[in-house]
Design a protein around this motif. Structure first.
Motif, PDB file in Angstrom:
ATOM      1  N   UNK A  86      20.662  -8.818  33.926  1.00 28.78           N
ATOM      2  CA  UNK A  86      22.047  -8.344  33.969  1.00 28.78           C
ATOM      3  C   UNK A  86      22.815  -9.128  35.031  1.00 28.78           C
ATOM      4  N   UNK A  87      24.104  -9.344  34.786  1.00 32.70           N
ATOM      5  CA  UNK A  87      24.911 -10.188  35.657  1.00 32.70           C
ATOM      6  C   UNK A  87      24.920  -9.688  37.101  1.00 32.70           C
ATOM      7  N   UNK A  88      24.944  -8.383  37.303  1.00 35.71           N
ATOM      8  CA  UNK A  88      25.031  -7.861  38.664  1.00 35.71           C
ATOM      9  C   UNK A  88      23.729  -7.988  39.435  1.00 35.71           C
ATOM     10  N   UNK A  89      22.658  -8.416  38.764  1.00 34.03           N
ATOM     11  CA  UNK A  89      21.378  -8.629  39.437  1.00 34.03           C
ATOM     12  C   UNK A  89      21.188 -10.079  39.852  1.00 34.03           C
ATOM     13  N   UNK A  90      22.138 -10.952  39.526  1.00 33.21           N
ATOM     14  CA  UNK A  90      21.947 -12.377  39.722  1.00 33.21           C
ATOM     15  C   UNK A  90      22.348 -12.846  41.114  1.00 33.21           C
ATOM     16  N   UNK A  91      21.695 -13.926  41.551  1.00 30.10           N
ATOM     17  CA  UNK A  91      22.037 -14.580  42.806  1.00 30.10           C
ATOM     18  C   UNK A  91      22.841 -15.845  42.514  1.00 30.10           C
ATOM     19  N   UNK A  92      23.444 -16.423  43.546  1.00 27.71           N
ATOM     20  CA  UNK A  92      24.172 -17.676  43.403  1.00 27.71           C
ATOM     21  C   UNK A  92      23.198 -18.838  43.222  1.00 27.71           C
ATOM     22  N   UNK A  93      23.706 -19.960  42.701  1.00 25.82           N
ATOM     23  CA  UNK A  93      22.847 -21.088  42.354  1.00 25.82           C
ATOM     24  C   UNK A  93      21.944 -21.528  43.503  1.00 25.82           C
ATOM     25  N   UNK A  94      22.440 -21.765  44.725  1.00 27.97           N
ATOM     26  CA  UNK A  94      21.527 -22.187  45.797  1.00 27.97           C
ATOM     27  C   UNK A  94      20.434 -21.162  46.085  1.00 27.97           C
ATOM     28  N   UNK A  95      20.761 -19.870  45.970  1.00 26.04           N
ATOM     29  CA  UNK A  95      19.770 -18.828  46.211  1.00 26.04           C
ATOM     30  C   UNK A  95      18.717 -18.812  45.120  1.00 26.04           C
ATOM     31  N   UNK A  96      19.135 -19.044  43.877  1.00 24.95           N
ATOM     32  CA  UNK A  96      18.188 -19.095  42.763  1.00 24.95           C
ATOM     33  C   UNK A  96      17.245 -20.275  42.920  1.00 24.95           C
ATOM     34  N   UNK A  97      17.783 -21.420  43.354  1.00 27.93           N
ATOM     35  CA  UNK A  97      16.948 -22.607  43.524  1.00 27.93           C
ATOM     36  C   UNK A  97      15.824 -22.375  44.530  1.00 27.93           C
ATOM     37  N   UNK A  98      16.070 -21.546  45.514  1.00 29.33           N
ATOM     38  CA  UNK A  98      15.049 -21.284  46.534  1.00 29.33           C
ATOM     39  C   UNK A  98      13.828 -20.581  45.947  1.00 29.33           C
ATOM     40  N   UNK A  99      14.041 -19.838  44.897  1.00 29.47           N
ATOM     41  CA  UNK A  99      12.949 -19.025  44.354  1.00 29.47           C
ATOM     42  C   UNK A  99      12.403 -19.552  43.039  1.00 29.47           C
ATOM     43  N   UNK A 100      13.001 -20.617  42.510  1.00 25.02           N
ATOM     44  CA  UNK A 100      12.583 -21.090  41.187  1.00 25.02           C
ATOM     45  C   UNK A 100      11.203 -21.714  41.209  1.00 25.02           C
ATOM     46  N   UNK A 101      10.343 -21.226  40.372  1.00 25.04           N
ATOM     47  CA  UNK A 101       9.023 -21.820  40.196  1.00 25.04           C
ATOM     48  C   UNK A 101       8.468 -21.342  38.867  1.00 25.04           C
ATOM     49  N   UNK A 102       7.823 -22.207  38.146  1.00 19.83           N
ATOM     50  CA  UNK A 102       7.111 -21.809  36.932  1.00 19.83           C
ATOM     51  C   UNK A 102       5.653 -22.137  37.112  1.00 19.83           C
ATOM     52  N   UNK A 103       4.809 -21.318  36.579  1.00 21.21           N
ATOM     53  CA  UNK A 103       3.377 -21.516  36.724  1.00 21.21           C
ATOM     54  C   UNK A 103       2.787 -22.093  35.458  1.00 21.21           C
ATOM     55  N   UNK A 104       1.790 -22.963  35.624  1.00 22.21           N
ATOM     56  CA  UNK A 104       1.108 -23.534  34.479  1.00 22.21           C
ATOM     57  C   UNK A 104       1.879 -24.664  33.857  1.00 22.21           C
ATOM     58  N   UNK A 105       1.307 -25.252  32.839  1.00 22.95           N
ATOM     59  CA  UNK A 105       1.917 -26.380  32.152  1.00 22.95           C
ATOM     60  C   UNK A 105       2.865 -25.902  31.073  1.00 22.95           C
TER      61      UNK A 105
END
Length: 327
Positions: free
Chosen positions: A34-53
């Motif tokens: 939901x939109x109200x749960x989202x962070x700004x782009x720089x904040x999202x980049x800090x937490x972005x990670x995907x696991x596995x291939x």
């Protein structure tokens, strides 16, 4: 004039893509909260990670994909506020992509042209994977990136390996290589192309090198050497560039003809061409015919567009096989 430009750049250069969901089916999607749960782009980049291939044969493999270097670059360049206050689509290189260039959060601030490089990874507006279509898209850098969808979605030569990580003010897609914007200006492109030696000499004779090098956001239709040779052969008692200048009535006539090869109201890529009459920098009209594609000048002469989308840092060049005349 504004209406014709809007038609010429079909759909608007800022309105970027339509639906192409199938090409993105093999890369990893992110759930959209939901939109109200989202962070700004720089904040999202800090937490972005995907696991596995990722199930994408074109993607480079790693245990996880993080974006600490890109996020650090935003802070070092002073662009964090730009990435927080505007609606943007970010193509973010992974830490592994920066590492291939010897870059990491500790030294990214030393990279020459960092601001320009970062802005080359950003497109105005929120564009999701389901909206991607092939063609060129203008970035905040000014230069365009090319989206291709065959054999997996790519931006230039970089694979899109993670899609649709939504932020409060846009969306982030992960890519596996750093995008480097064009570094040469259009005059340098002309100087370095062996097929443009006569065009180079004509620009120098007109003394407009600085204009060609420094005018921003122009589209140049550049005649080859053979195009100039064909023109000289078609004119009686005109054998050299000096003869041509005299035939055109002097330097002012030469400048007018050269200006007739420049669209000065924006960078127009091959994917933006449509059938329309446009006004060139000289003030004269030329007709675009996409069936060639070709240009038709005031005298009805036709010039084929034989190469496209050669980018400089101040515009884009398309190669044509006949000199346009506005006589």
């Amino acid at each position: 004039m504004t209406n014709s430009i809007n038609q010429f750049i079909k759909g608007g250069l800022g309105l970027l893509f339509l639906v192409f969901m199938a090409a993105c089916s093999q890369i990893e999607d992110q759930a959209i909260p939901a939109q109200n749960d989202l962070k700004l782009i720089p904040e999202v980049l800090k937490t972005m990670e995907t696991e596995g291939d990722v199930n994408n044969s074109n993607a480079r493999k790693s245990a996880g994909r993080t974006f600490a270097t890109f996020n650090a670059a935003l802070g070092k360049s002073g662009l964090a506020s730009v990435f927080s206050r505007n609606d943007l689509t970010v193509f973010a290189p992974t830490d592994a992509a920066f590492a291939e260039l010897g870059l990491n959060p500790g030294n990214i601030g030393d990279l020459e042209g960092l601001t320009s490089i970062l802005l080359y990874h950003v497109v105005a507006g929120s564009v999701f994977s389901t909206d991607l279509v092939e063609g060129f898209v203008p970035t905040l850098n000014g230069a365009g990136v090319e989206i291709s969808l065959m054999n997996g979605p790519k931006v230039n030569e970089s694979n899109i390996i993670l899609v649709d990580k939504q932020a409060r003010n846009g969306v982030i897609h992960g890519i596996d290589a750093v995008l480097l914007p064009p570094s040469d200006n259009i005059m340098e492109l002309v100087n370095n192309n062996e097929n443009f030696t006569i065009l180079k000499a004509a620009i120098e004779a007109a003394e407009i090198e600085n204009i060609v090098a420094n005018t921003p956001n122009i589209t140049v239709f550049a005649p080859t050497d053979q195009a100039f040779i064909d023109l000289l052969n078609s004119l009686p008692e005109v054998d050299t560039l000096e003869d041509l200048v005299a035939f055109l009535g002097g330097t002012d006539g030469l400048i007018s003809v050269l200006a007739y090869h420049v669209f000065a109201d924006g960078r127009v890529f091959s994917s933006d061409l449509t059938d329309i009459e446009i006004t060139m920098f000289s003030g004269d009209k030329v007709t675009i015919d996409t069936s060639g594609p070709k240009l038709i000048d005031l005298g009805g002469g036709e010039s084929n567009i034989i190469d496209t989308d050669i980018q400089g840092n101040n515009g884009v060049v398309h190669v044509i096989d006949r000199v346009l005349l506005n006589l």
